[in-house]
Design a protein around this motif. Structure first.
Motif, mmCIF file in Angstrom:
data_model
loop_
_atom_site.group_PDB
_atom_site.id
_atom_site.type_symbol
_atom_site.label_atom_id
_atom_site.label_comp_id
_atom_site.label_asym_id
_atom_site.label_seq_id
_atom_site.Cartn_x
_atom_site.Cartn_y
_atom_site.Cartn_z
ATOM 1 N N GLU A 61 6.705 4.982 2.022
ATOM 2 C CA GLU A 61 5.684 4.171 2.696
ATOM 3 C C GLU A 61 5.983 2.695 2.445
ATOM 4 O O GLU A 61 6.261 2.279 1.316
ATOM 5 C CB GLU A 61 4.296 4.546 2.154
ATOM 6 C CG GLU A 61 3.142 3.977 2.929
ATOM 7 C CD GLU A 61 2.984 4.578 4.312
ATOM 8 O OE1 GLU A 61 2.762 3.780 5.255
ATOM 9 O OE2 GLU A 61 3.079 5.806 4.474
ATOM 10 N N LYS A 62 5.942 1.902 3.517
ATOM 11 C CA LYS A 62 6.299 0.480 3.447
ATOM 12 C C LYS A 62 5.528 -0.247 2.338
ATOM 13 O O LYS A 62 6.113 -1.005 1.559
ATOM 14 C CB LYS A 62 6.028 -0.184 4.801
ATOM 15 C CG LYS A 62 6.415 -1.628 4.871
ATOM 16 C CD LYS A 62 6.157 -2.190 6.259
ATOM 17 C CE LYS A 62 6.518 -3.666 6.287
ATOM 18 N NZ LYS A 62 6.231 -4.275 7.583
ATOM 19 N N LEU A 63 4.226 -0.015 2.248
ATOM 20 C CA LEU A 63 3.402 -0.666 1.221
ATOM 21 C C LEU A 63 3.916 -0.352 -0.178
ATOM 22 O O LEU A 63 3.981 -1.224 -1.042
ATOM 23 C CB LEU A 63 1.939 -0.215 1.367
ATOM 24 C CG LEU A 63 0.977 -0.711 0.299
ATOM 25 C CD1 LEU A 63 0.851 -2.235 0.337
ATOM 26 C CD2 LEU A 63 -0.388 -0.058 0.475
ATOM 27 N N TRP A 64 4.301 0.899 -0.418
ATOM 28 C CA TRP A 64 4.820 1.294 -1.736
ATOM 29 C C TRP A 64 6.132 0.579 -2.030
ATOM 30 O O TRP A 64 6.302 -0.019 -3.100
ATOM 31 C CB TRP A 64 5.018 2.811 -1.809
ATOM 32 C CG TRP A 64 5.597 3.228 -3.124
ATOM 33 C CD1 TRP A 64 6.893 3.578 -3.367
ATOM 34 C CD2 TRP A 64 4.925 3.303 -4.375
ATOM 35 N NE1 TRP A 64 7.064 3.870 -4.700
ATOM 36 C CE2 TRP A 64 5.865 3.705 -5.343
ATOM 37 C CE3 TRP A 64 3.612 3.061 -4.786
ATOM 38 C CZ2 TRP A 64 5.529 3.876 -6.687
ATOM 39 C CZ3 TRP A 64 3.282 3.238 -6.121
ATOM 40 C CH2 TRP A 64 4.243 3.640 -7.054
ATOM 41 N N LEU A 82 -3.703 4.277 -5.707
ATOM 42 C CA LEU A 82 -3.855 5.302 -4.664
ATOM 43 C C LEU A 82 -5.264 5.292 -4.073
ATOM 44 O O LEU A 82 -5.429 5.449 -2.858
ATOM 45 C CB LEU A 82 -3.521 6.687 -5.226
ATOM 46 C CG LEU A 82 -2.049 6.914 -5.577
ATOM 47 C CD1 LEU A 82 -1.881 8.212 -6.359
ATOM 48 C CD2 LEU A 82 -1.177 6.916 -4.334
ATOM 49 N N VAL A 83 -6.260 5.093 -4.911
ATOM 50 C CA VAL A 83 -7.644 5.031 -4.426
ATOM 51 C C VAL A 83 -7.833 3.802 -3.526
ATOM 52 O O VAL A 83 -8.471 3.881 -2.481
ATOM 53 C CB VAL A 83 -8.629 5.025 -5.615
ATOM 54 C CG1 VAL A 83 -10.040 4.643 -5.181
ATOM 55 C CG2 VAL A 83 -8.644 6.394 -6.288
ATOM 56 N N ALA A 84 -7.254 2.683 -3.937
ATOM 57 C CA ALA A 84 -7.382 1.443 -3.158
ATOM 58 C C ALA A 84 -6.534 1.466 -1.889
ATOM 59 O O ALA A 84 -6.838 0.769 -0.917
ATOM 60 C CB ALA A 84 -6.990 0.246 -4.027
ATOM 61 N N ASN A 85 -5.473 2.292 -1.887
ATOM 62 C CA ASN A 85 -4.539 2.363 -0.760
ATOM 63 C C ASN A 85 -4.264 3.828 -0.427
ATOM 64 O O ASN A 85 -3.165 4.338 -0.673
ATOM 65 C CB ASN A 85 -3.222 1.667 -1.123
ATOM 66 C CG ASN A 85 -3.420 0.236 -1.540
ATOM 67 O OD1 ASN A 85 -3.598 -0.643 -0.722
ATOM 68 N ND2 ASN A 85 -3.413 0.002 -2.847
#
Length: 115
Positions: A61-64, A82-85
């Motif tokens: 995933e790009k964000l990761w 993970l909760v925030a994203n």
């Protein structure tokens, strides 16, 4: 009743949903991108999966890749990320009471729903 952490835009998630429907299994859909799990819910889910937070991260995933990949994060920090994203949470996840599985492979899913 089973539950599925579902993302309607994900082909694997749609396939898993269709698999459960074809088996006439009653389930509840959790659109986790719209209603992300809390820290407590995700911690419980990880126990049901018998996995560490790192093991449910969508690594490509790009964000990761751009934000978190090379950071040294502990489990609590990962859970909070993970909760925030929630887009970073691997999908689909099928939950049956005290057990859960990432439902990407039909042979494993088949065995899971028959247990």
């Amino acid at each position: 009743m089973m539950q599925i952490y579902h993302n309607p835009r994900c082909g694997k998630s749609r396939n898993c949903l269709a698999f459960l429907e074809n088996k006439n299994i009653e389930f509840e859909i959790i659109k986790y991108l719209e209603t992300p799990p809390t820290v407590e819910q995700l911690t419980i889910l990880l126990k049901k999966l018998n996995l560490e937070p790192q093991e449910i991260v969508r690594q490509k995933e790009k964000l990761w890749v751009e934000t978190y990949k090379n950071k040294n994060l502990n489990n609590q920090e990962l859970i909070e990320i993970l909760v925030a994203n929630p887009i970073l949470i691997e999908r689909p996840i099928v939950i049956n009471q005290n057990r859960a599985i990432i439902g990407r492979e039909f042979d494993k899913l088949e065995a899971f729903v028959q247990e």
